[in-house]
Design a protein around this motif. Structure first.
Motif, PDB file in Angstrom:
ATOM      1  N   LYS A   5     -10.875   6.871   2.720  1.00 30.35           N
ATOM      2  CA  LYS A   5      -9.749   7.324   1.903  1.00 30.35           C
ATOM      3  C   LYS A   5      -9.850   8.816   1.605  1.00 30.35           C
ATOM      4  O   LYS A   5      -8.839   9.538   1.660  1.00 30.35           O
ATOM      5  N   VAL A   6     -11.047   9.278   1.291  1.00 28.51           N
ATOM      6  CA  VAL A   6     -11.239  10.699   1.021  1.00 28.51           C
ATOM      7  C   VAL A   6     -10.805  11.530   2.219  1.00 28.51           C
ATOM      8  O   VAL A   6     -10.135  12.562   2.077  1.00 28.51           O
ATOM      9  N   GLU A  59       0.826  -1.209   0.000  1.00 21.74           N
ATOM     10  CA  GLU A  59       0.000   0.000   0.000  1.00 21.74           C
ATOM     11  C   GLU A  59       0.864   1.265   0.000  1.00 21.74           C
ATOM     12  O   GLU A  59       2.022   1.237   0.425  1.00 21.74           O
ATOM     13  N   ILE A  60       0.288   2.352  -0.474  1.00 19.66           N
ATOM     14  CA  ILE A  60       0.914   3.665  -0.331  1.00 19.66           C
ATOM     15  C   ILE A  60      -0.091   4.601   0.323  1.00 19.66           C
ATOM     16  O   ILE A  60      -1.308   4.420   0.193  1.00 19.66           O
ATOM     17  N   SER A  61       0.405   5.581   1.042  1.00 19.37           N
ATOM     18  CA  SER A  61      -0.476   6.499   1.764  1.00 19.37           C
ATOM     19  C   SER A  61      -0.570   7.834   1.034  1.00 19.37           C
ATOM     20  O   SER A  61       0.289   8.170   0.204  1.00 19.37           O
ATOM     21  N   PRO A  62      -1.598   8.628   1.351  1.00 22.47           N
ATOM     22  CA  PRO A  62      -1.673   9.976   0.772  1.00 22.47           C
ATOM     23  C   PRO A  62      -0.441  10.816   1.086  1.00 22.47           C
ATOM     24  O   PRO A  62       0.024  11.574   0.227  1.00 22.47           O
ATOM     25  N   GLU A  63       0.086  10.683   2.296  1.00 19.90           N
ATOM     26  CA  GLU A  63       1.282  11.451   2.652  1.00 19.90           C
ATOM     27  C   GLU A  63       2.466  11.072   1.769  1.00 19.90           C
ATOM     28  O   GLU A  63       3.279  11.927   1.397  1.00 19.90           O
ATOM     29  N   MET A  64       2.587   9.787   1.436  1.00 14.97           N
ATOM     30  CA  MET A  64       3.657   9.358   0.537  1.00 14.97           C
ATOM     31  C   MET A  64       3.467   9.959  -0.849  1.00 14.97           C
ATOM     32  O   MET A  64       4.430  10.408  -1.489  1.00 14.97           O
ATOM     33  N   ALA A  65       2.219   9.954  -1.328  1.00 14.32           N
ATOM     34  CA  ALA A  65       1.936  10.530  -2.639  1.00 14.32           C
ATOM     35  C   ALA A  65       2.275  12.017  -2.661  1.00 14.32           C
ATOM     36  O   ALA A  65       2.857  12.521  -3.632  1.00 14.32           O
ATOM     37  N   LYS A  66       1.943  12.700  -1.586  1.00 15.90           N
ATOM     38  CA  LYS A  66       2.270  14.117  -1.496  1.00 15.90           C
ATOM     39  C   LYS A  66       3.776  14.321  -1.453  1.00 15.90           C
ATOM     40  O   LYS A  66       4.324  15.201  -2.137  1.00 15.90           O
ATOM     41  N   ASP A  67       4.462  13.501  -0.677  1.00 14.59           N
ATOM     42  CA  ASP A  67       5.914  13.615  -0.554  1.00 14.59           C
ATOM     43  C   ASP A  67       6.600  13.380  -1.902  1.00 14.59           C
ATOM     44  O   ASP A  67       7.627  13.989  -2.213  1.00 14.59           O
ATOM     45  N   ALA A  68       6.016  12.518  -2.729  1.00 10.32           N
ATOM     46  CA  ALA A  68       6.589  12.222  -4.042  1.00 10.32           C
ATOM     47  C   ALA A  68       6.389  13.373  -5.021  1.00 10.32           C
ATOM     48  O   ALA A  68       7.069  13.436  -6.046  1.00 10.32           O
ATOM     49  N   GLY A  69       5.429  14.261  -4.726  1.00  9.79           N
ATOM     50  CA  GLY A  69       5.187  15.403  -5.596  1.00  9.79           C
ATOM     51  C   GLY A  69       3.834  15.413  -6.270  1.00  9.79           C
ATOM     52  O   GLY A  69       3.560  16.251  -7.131  1.00  9.79           O
ATOM     53  N   CYS A  70       2.943  14.502  -5.879  1.00 13.95           N
ATOM     54  CA  CYS A  70       1.609  14.432  -6.475  1.00 13.95           C
ATOM     55  C   CYS A  70       0.693  15.505  -5.895  1.00 13.95           C
ATOM     56  O   CYS A  70       0.894  15.979  -4.775  1.00 13.95           O
ATOM     57  N   HIS A  71      -0.347  15.838  -6.667  1.00 10.50           N
ATOM     58  CA  HIS A  71      -1.363  16.778  -6.216  1.00 10.50           C
ATOM     59  C   HIS A  71      -2.754  16.159  -6.162  1.00 10.50           C
ATOM     60  O   HIS A  71      -3.648  16.696  -5.511  1.00 10.50           O
ATOM     61  N   TYR A  72      -2.945  15.027  -6.854  1.00 16.73           N
ATOM     62  CA  TYR A  72      -4.265  14.424  -6.954  1.00 16.73           C
ATOM     63  C   TYR A  72      -4.224  12.943  -6.600  1.00 16.73           C
ATOM     64  O   TYR A  72      -3.193  12.285  -6.762  1.00 16.73           O
ATOM     65  N   VAL A  73      -5.373  12.443  -6.143  1.00 17.00           N
ATOM     66  CA  VAL A  73      -5.551  11.011  -5.878  1.00 17.00           C
ATOM     67  C   VAL A  73      -6.914  10.595  -6.424  1.00 17.00           C
ATOM     68  O   VAL A  73      -7.929  11.213  -6.104  1.00 17.00           O
ATOM     69  N   LEU A  74      -6.933   9.551  -7.253  1.00 11.80           N
ATOM     70  CA  LEU A  74      -8.202   8.946  -7.643  1.00 11.80           C
ATOM     71  C   LEU A  74      -8.729   8.120  -6.481  1.00 11.80           C
ATOM     72  O   LEU A  74      -7.973   7.346  -5.879  1.00 11.80           O
ATOM     73  N   VAL A  75      -9.992   8.272  -6.172  1.00 10.89           N
ATOM     74  CA  VAL A  75     -10.604   7.496  -5.097  1.00 10.89           C
ATOM     75  C   VAL A  75     -11.920   6.905  -5.592  1.00 10.89           C
ATOM     76  O   VAL A  75     -12.741   7.612  -6.194  1.00 10.89           O
ATOM     77  N   GLY A  76     -12.111   5.613  -5.384  1.00  5.97           N
ATOM     78  CA  GLY A  76     -13.389   4.990  -5.686  1.00  5.97           C
ATOM     79  C   GLY A  76     -13.649   4.724  -7.152  1.00  5.97           C
ATOM     80  O   GLY A  76     -14.812   4.628  -7.565  1.00  5.97           O
ATOM     81  N   HIS A  77     -12.590   4.583  -7.950  1.00  7.04           N
ATOM     82  CA  HIS A  77     -12.805   4.254  -9.360  1.00  7.04           C
ATOM     83  C   HIS A  77     -13.620   2.965  -9.456  1.00  7.04           C
ATOM     84  O   HIS A  77     -13.493   2.067  -8.620  1.00  7.04           O
TER      85      HIS A  77
END
Length: 257
Positions: free
Chosen positions: A112-113, A77-95
């Motif tokens: 998740k939201v 798994e990856i966390s939102p904080e990890m995604a932010k730390d990597a440089g992301c701005h968006y997360v898809l949730v509930g596709h």
């Protein structure tokens, strides 16, 4: 004024070569987009770094999914904080693929939201009905239920006004994803208007929240879809893997007035 957004969801596709060539091309064309659209690319997590290296701030980047935890013994798994730390701005949730193939529920989407907005990222929350639900006349009620349950944490947030600013809703009728079928512009508009009404009932600043349409969007139907008043852009699947097609779709977003 609502943000105009076109986001490319690569799903389980991609490579270093694609990241370099496609994102490089999109970055080069982004400067000539005079309609104010924000271009977002959402690759598999393994290629986020490669996409970011090519995006160079001209294209926003997101991840396709996160876990419902911030850290711990959750292998894979990856966390939102990890995604932010990597440089992301968006997360898809509930596709819909996460809901159908991996059993994600509205309650899990809500968890998740909550984590995504707490991390300072923006959640692109996906909702949509199956063909059976549409044929039975339940489409609007099904989607409304997904919106209410998936965004309940935002509605109840201590600073809900700030939290709502980190929400984008993507309407993707399940029967139109990857099938070549798409909702008519009129049908898509009707559902987007319904979603905006639900958001208003939840106390959200509904007229400020971007609503995207997804489901076999291509260059030949994008103009009609994006011309509707409550459709603020698209969540693009297969066409986002072809650089010229993706940029063409971005060009069809009407300029904000």
């Amino acid at each position: 004024m609502r943000r105009k957004i076109v986001a490319g969801n690569w799903k389980m596709n991609g490579s270093k070569d694609l990241s370099e060539k496609l994102v490089g091309y999109v970055r080069g064309e982004a400067g000539s987009l005079d309609n104010g659209v924000e271009v977002v690319i959402i690759p598999p997590a393994l290629y986020v770094g490669d996409v970011l290296a090519q995006a160079r701030g001209a294209v926003s980047v997101g991840v396709q999914n996160v876990g419902q935890w911030q850290s711990g013994a959750y292998t894979g798994e990856i966390s939102p904080e990890m995604a932010k730390d990597a440089g992301c701005h968006y997360v898809l949730v509930g596709h819909s693929e996460r809901r159908q193939l991996f059993g994600e529920t509205d309650e899990l989407v809500a968890e998740k939201v909550s984590l995504v907005i707490a991390s300072g990222l923006t959640a692109i929350v996906c909702v949509g009905e199956t063909l059976a639900e549409r044929d039975s006349g339940e489409a609007e009620s099904v989607v409304a239920d997904q919106v209410r349950k998936g965004l309940v944490a935002v509605e109840q947030a201590e600073d809900a006004g700030k939290a709502w600013k980190r929400i984008v809703v993507a309407y993707e009728p399940v029967w139109a994803i990857g099938t070549g079928k798409t909702a008519t512009a009129e049908d898509a508009q009707a559902m987007h208007a319904s979603i905006r009404s639900v958001l208003k009932d939840m106390g959200a600043p509904a007229e400020e929240i971007s609503l995207l349409y997804g489901g076999s969007v291509k260059a030949d139907n994008a103009a009609a879809l994006f011309s509707e008043p409550d459709i603020d852009g698209g969540l693009i699947g297969g066409a986002s893997l072809v650089a010229e097609d993706f940029v063409s779709i971005c060009r069809y977003v009407p300029a904000s007035t």
